[in-house]
Write a protein that holds these residues in place. Structure first.
Motif, PDB file in Angstrom:
ATOM      1  N   LEU A 288       6.594  83.288 -40.275  1.00 18.13           N
ATOM      2  CA  LEU A 288       5.831  83.101 -39.048  1.00 18.13           C
ATOM      3  C   LEU A 288       5.172  84.416 -38.680  1.00 18.13           C
ATOM      4  O   LEU A 288       5.745  85.484 -38.902  1.00 18.13           O
ATOM      5  N   ALA A 289       3.988  84.335 -38.108  1.00 17.82           N
ATOM      6  CA  ALA A 289       3.245  85.550 -37.774  1.00 17.82           C
ATOM      7  C   ALA A 289       2.450  85.339 -36.507  1.00 17.82           C
ATOM      8  O   ALA A 289       1.998  84.223 -36.208  1.00 17.82           O
ATOM      9  N   ILE A 290       2.279  86.439 -35.747  1.00 22.58           N
ATOM     10  CA  ILE A 290       1.363  86.440 -34.609  1.00 22.58           C
ATOM     11  C   ILE A 290      -0.028  86.701 -35.170  1.00 22.58           C
ATOM     12  O   ILE A 290      -0.313  87.792 -35.667  1.00 22.58           O
ATOM     13  N   ALA A 291      -0.878  85.695 -35.121  1.00 18.95           N
ATOM     14  CA  ALA A 291      -2.196  85.787 -35.751  1.00 18.95           C
ATOM     15  C   ALA A 291      -3.238  86.395 -34.837  1.00 18.95           C
ATOM     16  O   ALA A 291      -4.221  86.963 -35.319  1.00 18.95           O
ATOM     17  N   ALA A 292      -3.056  86.311 -33.514  1.00 16.04           N
ATOM     18  CA  ALA A 292      -4.044  86.866 -32.589  1.00 16.04           C
ATOM     19  C   ALA A 292      -3.401  87.050 -31.225  1.00 16.04           C
ATOM     20  O   ALA A 292      -2.506  86.293 -30.826  1.00 16.04           O
ATOM     21  N   LEU A 293      -3.864  88.072 -30.507  1.00 17.64           N
ATOM     22  CA  LEU A 293      -3.434  88.338 -29.135  1.00 17.64           C
ATOM     23  C   LEU A 293      -4.580  89.032 -28.423  1.00 17.64           C
ATOM     24  O   LEU A 293      -5.073  90.066 -28.891  1.00 17.64           O
ATOM     25  N   ALA A 294      -5.016  88.472 -27.309  1.00 19.36           N
ATOM     26  CA  ALA A 294      -6.136  89.047 -26.565  1.00 19.36           C
ATOM     27  C   ALA A 294      -5.883  88.867 -25.082  1.00 19.36           C
ATOM     28  O   ALA A 294      -5.234  87.907 -24.654  1.00 19.36           O
ATOM     29  N   VAL A 295      -6.414  89.776 -24.286  1.00 22.90           N
ATOM     30  CA  VAL A 295      -6.312  89.719 -22.832  1.00 22.90           C
ATOM     31  C   VAL A 295      -7.686  89.989 -22.243  1.00 22.90           C
ATOM     32  O   VAL A 295      -8.447  90.820 -22.752  1.00 22.90           O
TER      33      VAL A 295
ATOM     34  N   ALA B 204      -4.309  85.800 -20.871  1.00 24.04           N
ATOM     35  CA  ALA B 204      -3.877  86.193 -22.218  1.00 24.04           C
ATOM     36  C   ALA B 204      -3.923  84.983 -23.132  1.00 24.04           C
ATOM     37  O   ALA B 204      -3.618  83.856 -22.717  1.00 24.04           O
ATOM     38  N   PHE B 205      -4.290  85.241 -24.378  1.00 24.16           N
ATOM     39  CA  PHE B 205      -4.344  84.197 -25.402  1.00 24.16           C
ATOM     40  C   PHE B 205      -3.523  84.648 -26.595  1.00 24.16           C
ATOM     41  O   PHE B 205      -3.711  85.762 -27.104  1.00 24.16           O
ATOM     42  N   VAL B 206      -2.602  83.780 -27.052  1.00 20.09           N
ATOM     43  CA  VAL B 206      -1.717  84.092 -28.172  1.00 20.09           C
ATOM     44  C   VAL B 206      -1.850  82.982 -29.205  1.00 20.09           C
ATOM     45  O   VAL B 206      -1.842  81.790 -28.845  1.00 20.09           O
ATOM     46  N   ARG B 207      -1.960  83.357 -30.485  1.00 25.16           N
ATOM     47  CA  ARG B 207      -1.994  82.371 -31.564  1.00 25.16           C
ATOM     48  C   ARG B 207      -0.900  82.701 -32.567  1.00 25.16           C
ATOM     49  O   ARG B 207      -0.804  83.840 -33.047  1.00 25.16           O
ATOM     50  N   ILE B 208      -0.063  81.700 -32.873  1.00 26.65           N
ATOM     51  CA  ILE B 208       1.057  81.848 -33.806  1.00 26.65           C
ATOM     52  C   ILE B 208       0.767  80.994 -35.037  1.00 26.65           C
ATOM     53  O   ILE B 208       0.351  79.830 -34.912  1.00 26.65           O
ATOM     54  N   ALA B 209       0.990  81.536 -36.226  1.00 28.58           N
ATOM     55  CA  ALA B 209       0.720  80.830 -37.485  1.00 28.58           C
ATOM     56  C   ALA B 209       2.013  80.631 -38.260  1.00 28.58           C
ATOM     57  O   ALA B 209       2.863  81.538 -38.331  1.00 28.58           O
TER      58      ALA B 209
ATOM     59  N   GLN C 201       7.856  74.605 -44.402  1.00 26.98           N
ATOM     60  CA  GLN C 201       8.779  73.836 -43.576  1.00 26.98           C
ATOM     61  C   GLN C 201       8.356  73.935 -42.115  1.00 26.98           C
ATOM     62  O   GLN C 201       7.774  74.941 -41.696  1.00 26.98           O
ATOM     63  N   PRO C 202       8.636  72.903 -41.300  1.00 24.61           N
ATOM     64  CA  PRO C 202       8.328  72.991 -39.865  1.00 24.61           C
ATOM     65  C   PRO C 202       9.133  74.123 -39.211  1.00 24.61           C
ATOM     66  O   PRO C 202      10.235  74.454 -39.635  1.00 24.61           O
TER      67      PRO C 202
ATOM     68  N   LEU D  59       7.475  76.855 -29.485  1.00 18.55           N
ATOM     69  CA  LEU D  59       6.339  76.186 -30.112  1.00 18.55           C
ATOM     70  C   LEU D  59       6.825  75.322 -31.270  1.00 18.55           C
ATOM     71  O   LEU D  59       7.758  75.696 -31.990  1.00 18.55           O
ATOM     72  N   ASN D  60       6.197  74.179 -31.438  1.00 18.51           N
ATOM     73  CA  ASN D  60       6.473  73.319 -32.584  1.00 18.51           C
ATOM     74  C   ASN D  60       5.315  73.456 -33.566  1.00 18.51           C
ATOM     75  O   ASN D  60       4.190  73.024 -33.284  1.00 18.51           O
ATOM     76  N   LEU D  61       5.614  74.068 -34.706  1.00 18.77           N
ATOM     77  CA  LEU D  61       4.568  74.375 -35.683  1.00 18.77           C
ATOM     78  C   LEU D  61       4.820  73.619 -36.971  1.00 18.77           C
ATOM     79  O   LEU D  61       5.819  73.868 -37.662  1.00 18.77           O
ATOM     80  N   PRO D  62       3.947  72.686 -37.362  1.00 22.59           N
ATOM     81  CA  PRO D  62       4.063  72.037 -38.677  1.00 22.59           C
ATOM     82  C   PRO D  62       3.794  73.049 -39.790  1.00 22.59           C
ATOM     83  O   PRO D  62       3.289  74.149 -39.546  1.00 22.59           O
ATOM     84  N   PRO D  63       4.114  72.701 -41.029  1.00 20.62           N
ATOM     85  CA  PRO D  63       3.845  73.624 -42.143  1.00 20.62           C
ATOM     86  C   PRO D  63       2.359  73.942 -42.268  1.00 20.62           C
ATOM     87  O   PRO D  63       1.504  73.073 -42.094  1.00 20.62           O
ATOM     88  N   ALA D  64       2.061  75.207 -42.523  1.00 23.02           N
ATOM     89  CA  ALA D  64       0.691  75.687 -42.740  1.00 23.02           C
ATOM     90  C   ALA D  64      -0.224  75.357 -41.575  1.00 23.02           C
ATOM     91  O   ALA D  64      -1.424  75.095 -41.767  1.00 23.02           O
ATOM     92  N   GLN D  65       0.295  75.398 -40.342  1.00 22.98           N
ATOM     93  CA  GLN D  65      -0.495  75.126 -39.159  1.00 22.98           C
ATOM     94  C   GLN D  65      -0.340  76.263 -38.153  1.00 22.98           C
ATOM     95  O   GLN D  65       0.533  77.122 -38.291  1.00 22.98           O
ATOM     96  N   GLU D  66      -1.189  76.261 -37.125  1.00 19.10           N
ATOM     97  CA  GLU D  66      -1.158  77.275 -36.082  1.00 19.10           C
ATOM     98  C   GLU D  66      -0.984  76.627 -34.717  1.00 19.10           C
ATOM     99  O   GLU D  66      -1.338  75.460 -34.518  1.00 19.10           O
ATOM    100  N   GLY D  67      -0.421  77.396 -33.791  1.00 18.53           N
ATOM    101  CA  GLY D  67      -0.278  76.969 -32.409  1.00 18.53           C
ATOM    102  C   GLY D  67      -0.695  78.087 -31.480  1.00 18.53           C
ATOM    103  O   GLY D  67      -0.673  79.262 -31.860  1.00 18.53           O
TER     104      GLY D  67
END
Length: 649
Positions: A227-234, A243-248, A253-254, A273-281
């Motif tokens: 899991l990774a923090i893909a973006a963070l902006a304020v 603030a906007f946060v995107r998690i990948a 696996q979920p 957050l509920n993240l399916p495989p290879a998806q972002e939230g």
């Protein structure tokens, strides 16, 4: 171990004739003697002589059998299987990017991919032949040669042990160019890529340079779960900071991570957050405190810890004041009025004044703009911008008019001319102005069109002054896109808001440009670890800070006498290339893809020279033993069952 010519082992049958020779009894040579008294024992042995005798322990026999075994062993060409076979010059590209910090769970024994790759590289060094050489290159944001074209295994091991993994992306194109430079002429070159396969951002367009010789890819890594923090902006919204946060989720696996968000160092929010495989939230926060300055986001630990934290900095807007004195200039008034951080007060005069009397405002502005106006007395404080001044002042001298206004040279590296394109700008005429303290930024055959520099004000403090020597209405500059950029640069340079011009985000290892404010003599940068770097400021010359390898918040202080300006910027690993730790089965370098080397793809290392050298040594020993035995026998004769010295009289 195996043999390239196993049929050569049939020569071991030559040991049978050797044994037969030692089992046969000796045949005596007949000689006539005067007396048989001394030869009684020999005669008895001859009478009992038979064709065969019992095989006895004999040193020469053992040495000859050992010699035969070593020669047969060498003729069979023994070899051992090794991890990677190469001959000639090997160029080992050792991946030291951020993804190599990932661990693969119990299957890796708790080791990182970097440590596993180091062990594989150690195996390759151990398999280095006596006539082979190796170049070791660590591939990070800046590829570095650890050892160059050497056969010294100790030196290669020492260089390998000193290699360190980085927190940045790897510059593989530069590494391949470096590998091409390390290739040797008239030698078989092998380029070995030791990596998890994350070489490029777009797999469809790798755009990698070719390498000399054969290319081999030795993969490392097992798991893809990360899991990774893909973006963070304020930013500032209608109701306050947002603030906007995107998690990948790069795994298969979920995942249900708990995302924690800190504001100004204290926990502000936490949600799952509920993240399916290879998806972002994503998470959007629009109720942040009004005094929000820093935001930190955290994820639970996983295979790669480097992308589980991220930071963002909110820059508080500050207003600077400016006073515009002009007989009327729609282009100029509109350009300065649209600047977000500049509060402009416009004073219009009814006619062109060469020595206008200006009443000092109660609160002196940071910037005075005189458009075709020359004040009778210069303001005591504040920076100055003159546009086509009609008369000389204490700062400059007006000497005439120039008509040859073809632009010859533009100093694009100066802060006033950043992103300003003047190639298609035409000017009817301009003024010839001399200012010894100023630098000419736009030059023509007749003289400068733009002068800028620092001088001293009445309060004994430095002030910035810029002079545009032509009238805006006598050119097509206001109709070009370069005009608002030029005015914005001038406002930023002449009316600083007190904040430091810094990027909000930077990647690990990316250089950050720091532009000192007016009058600043020292710049201090503090890393997240507390380590500090001090730089001496020279005017507004940019300072390049490249020690950004550690993610986190960096503090920049600009000291101007007793005044200190502070600002921050964040360093985050927002990189799909590094956060997607899925091991690749193949890489694309050059025209054809290179498949990963499998565990059963083993090479061969022959070592027949060692048994051949051992056989030579045994041959020397056997010859010495035979020579000493012959010398000993020639000096003695049998007598009465005992040997007696034949030299006795």
């Amino acid at each position: 171990m195996g043999f390239l010519t196993p049929l050569a082992l049939a020569f071991a049958a030559l040991g049978i004739p050797i044994l037969i020779f030692y089992m046969l009894k000796l045949r005596r040579e007949e000689r006539v003697v005067s007396s048989t008294y001394l030869w009684q024992q020999v005669l008895q042995d001859r009478e009992a002589n038979a064709p065969w005798q019992k095989l006895r322990r004999n040193l020469l026999l053992l040495l000859q059998l050992l010699l035969l075994a070593l020669l047969v062993f060498a003729l069979a060409r023994p070899y051992t299987q090794i991890e990677q076979a190469f001959q000639g010059n090997a160029i080992l590209l050792f991946d030291a990017s951020a993804s190599m910090q990932a661990t693969d769970g119990a299957a890796s024994g708790g080791r990182s991919r970097f440590e596993a790759a180091r062990e594989r590289a150690q195996t390759l060094i151990d398999g280095l032949g006596s006539n082979d050489t190796m170049t070791l290159i660590a591939v990070a944001d800046t590829p570095r040669v650890l050892a160059s074209s050497t056969n010294d295994k100790a030196l290669l091991r020492q260089a390998l042990n000193k290699a360190q993994v980085s927190n940045s992306e790897a510059d593989w194109p530069a590494a391949l160019i470096l590998a091409a430079a390390s290739a040797q002429a008239n030698v078989k070159n092998t380029v070995i890529v030791l990596s998890d396969g994350g070489l490029y951002r777009r797999e469809s367009e790798p755009n990698m340079p070719t390498v000399p010789g054969r290319l081999s890819y030795v993969p490392t890594g097992i798991t893809a779960e990360n899991l990774a923090i893909a973006a963070l902006a304020v930013r500032d919204g209608p109701t306050g900071p947002q603030a906007f946060v995107r998690i990948a989720n790069y795994g298969t696996q979920p995942a249900h991570p708990l995302v924690e968000i800190d504001v100004n160092g204290s926990l502000f929010d936490a949600r799952t957050l509920n993240l399916p495989p290879a998806q972002e939230g994503s998470i959007t926060l629009d109720d942040l405190p009004l005094d929000t300055e820093t935001i930190q986001v955290r994820l639970p630990p996983d295979a790669l810890l480097l992308d589980n934290q991220a930071w963002a900095v909110r820059t508080l807007d500050r207003q600077a004041t400016a006073l515009l004195v002009t007989p009327g200039n729609t282009f100029l008034e509109r350009a300065v009025g649209l600047l977000p951080n500049l509060n402009v007060t416009t004073v219009r005069v009814t006619e062109t004044l060469t020595h206008a009397t200006l009443t000092q405002p109660a609160v002196p502005p940071a910037l005075y703009i005189f458009d075709r106006i020359t004040p009778a007395q210069l303001p005591e404080t504040g920076n100055l911008l003159f546009i086509a001044p009609p008369a000389s002042t204490a700062l400059f001298r007006l000497t005439g008019t120039l008509t040859n206004t073809q632009i010859l040279n533009v100093k694009i590296n100066h802060a006033l001319l950043r992103y300003v394109d003047l190639t298609d700008v035409h000017i009817a005429h301009a003024l010839q102005i001399q200012a010894p303290w100023a630098e000419s930024l736009i030059e023509t055959p007749g003289g400068p069109l733009l002068l800028a520099g620092e001088t001293w004000g009445a309060d004994s403090r430095s002030r910035r002054v810029a002079i545009l020597t032509f009238e805006l209405h006598q050119s097509d500059l206001p109709l070009k896109i370069a005009f608002p950029l030029l005015i914005a640069n001038m406002a930023q340079w002449l009316a600083p808001t007190g904040s430091i011009d810094l990027p909000e985000q930077a990647m690990p290892g990316m250089p950050v440009t720091i532009r000192p404010q007016m009058g600043v003599d020292q710049v201090i940068v503090t890393a997240p670890s507390g380590q500090q770097w001090a730089f001496q400021a020279v005017g507004d010359t940019p300072i390049t800070f490249a020690q950004t390898q550690v993610p986190g918040l960096y503090t920049v202080e600009q000291r101007r006498g007793d005044e200190t300006l502070r600002a921050r910027f964040a360093v985050n690993l927002f990189s799909r290339l590094e956060s997607d730790i899925t091991p690749r089965d193949e890489i694309h370098i050059g025209e054809a893809p290179v498949t990963a080397q499998k565990p059963n793809d083993l090479g061969r290392r022959e070592w027949w020279r060692w048994p051949a050298l051992a056989a030579l040594g045994v041959l020397v020993i056997e010859w010495c033993a035979h020579y000493r035995g012959c010398a000993h026998y020639r000096g003695r004769v049998p007598h009465g069952g005992r040997h007696r010295d034949a030299a006795l009289r």
